[in-house]
Design a protein around this motif. Sequence first.
Motif, PDB file in Angstrom:
ATOM      1  N   GLN A 154       1.215  -1.038  -0.091  1.00  0.00           N
ATOM      2  CA  GLN A 154      -0.361  -0.265  -0.060  1.00  0.00           C
ATOM      3  C   GLN A 154       0.917   0.909   0.156  1.00  0.00           C
ATOM      4  N   GLU A 184     -10.837  -0.554  -3.084  1.00  0.00           N
ATOM      5  CA  GLU A 184     -10.410  -0.445  -2.371  1.00  0.00           C
ATOM      6  C   GLU A 184     -10.240  -1.116  -0.922  1.00  0.00           C
ATOM      7  N   TYR A 186      -9.151  -1.493   2.780  1.00  0.00           N
ATOM      8  CA  TYR A 186      -8.586  -1.126   4.013  1.00  0.00           C
ATOM      9  C   TYR A 186      -9.199  -2.191   5.204  1.00  0.00           C
ATOM     10  N   ASP A 187      -7.816  -2.256   5.667  1.00  0.00           N
ATOM     11  CA  ASP A 187      -7.511  -3.180   7.000  1.00  0.00           C
ATOM     12  C   ASP A 187      -7.652  -2.424   8.379  1.00  0.00           C
ATOM     13  N   SER A 190      -4.266   0.395   6.673  1.00  0.00           N
ATOM     14  CA  SER A 190      -3.434   0.848   5.580  1.00  0.00           C
ATOM     15  C   SER A 190      -4.780   0.294   4.148  1.00  0.00           C
ATOM     16  N   SER A 191      -4.425   0.868   2.585  1.00  0.00           N
ATOM     17  CA  SER A 191      -5.339   1.188   1.381  1.00  0.00           C
ATOM     18  C   SER A 191      -4.190  -0.005   0.277  1.00  0.00           C
ATOM     19  N   GLN A 214     -12.876  -2.568   5.537  1.00  0.00           N
ATOM     20  CA  GLN A 214     -13.668  -2.055   4.785  1.00  0.00           C
ATOM     21  C   GLN A 214     -12.922  -2.551   3.115  1.00  0.00           C
ATOM     22  N   SER A 216     -13.725  -0.988  -0.148  1.00  0.00           N
ATOM     23  CA  SER A 216     -14.613   0.287  -1.282  1.00  0.00           C
ATOM     24  C   SER A 216     -14.924   0.174  -2.757  1.00  0.00           C
TER      25      SER A 216
END
Length: 360
Positions: A154, A184, A186-187, A190-191, A214, A216
């Motif tokens: 990332q 995307e 997301y943890d 970081s993305s 997440q 996206s």
Amino acid sequence: SVTTIVGFAFCYANSLEQITLGSKLTSVGWAAFSECPKLMRINVPTGKSSTYATILSGSEDDEKGFNNGCLMYENGVPTYGYVASTYKWEPIKTIELTIDGNGTGQVECNGETYTQNSTIYVIPSLSYTLTLTPNSGSFIKSVVVDSTNIELSQSNSESFEYTFSNITSADHTFAVTFQTKVFEIYDGTSSFFFDNLQDAVSFAQQKYPSTLVQLSLFVDYTSSTPVSFEDVWFDYNSLKTLNVPINLGQNSKLNILGGTFVAKVTQNSGSLVVNGGKLSSLVTNDGTATINDGTITSITSSADITIQGGNVTTLKLNNSSTATLGTPVVTNAILDADKDYTELEYIENSGTQYIKTGYY
């Protein structure tokens, strides 16, 4: 034609950027080109590169004064480069740069910016750093150096540097792929970016079997293949947020099939189906939407929407919306009074608190 350039001949020529040599030069004196800060190009006649590389080279006791990295050109093409530490002119090598993908970006090297396939001329024994910068909405999907794939994380998918250190006699290749951001991951810290669902899902299943925070989808997704979140995550409970904030393509479909995550969806086209999960917000501006189940905090519809079931806290139907309701649980409804909602008798008879805007 000049045969000799004496020592200190061009010393302190602060504005001198390039010099063209004749065909009869035989010697150059000590420090002839010293303290010329802008001199980075020497033009030589056809067939003279090798001979002049010898004449212009020196030693610690016979330094000519050229700037490190100065290039010799023959017929407009770099042929030799100067290495100040050795006082020698070395044969030029190349980095063949390939820029690919449907995204956009640029590569900077040695003060030059490249946005398309190019040849970068380099001098052996020197080091060169390539700086990759994707444009807004794009990311660095891959980097391949001399046929070897460079693993990206990332931290370098949105900005990346690669240095060729102490280049030897070999030429090099450098290929970068810029892609448009579609997904995307997301943890929580970081993305990670992807241009297709398959790569995003594969990455998430391997790296986050039960801890993903997440996902996206944040640009137009125009594939005719449904974007489905069924069986994507090993543990739905870990996925806290699903964001789909812009467009579904005209022919695309998004299916939300369950889970404890909270989704925020804005639909401007395409087909949306919700069979479960939790949506904090659903805005339908165009296209068609079908809600079969799930918990939705807020629905604002200006398009065709069918709500067969589920729990809706606030339902707002604008004048342009065509709505069909089955038996959802709706707590509050806001109805545009300019439209005859004969199909919404269910709301009036179900105990739902509702108002009609502009009614009076």
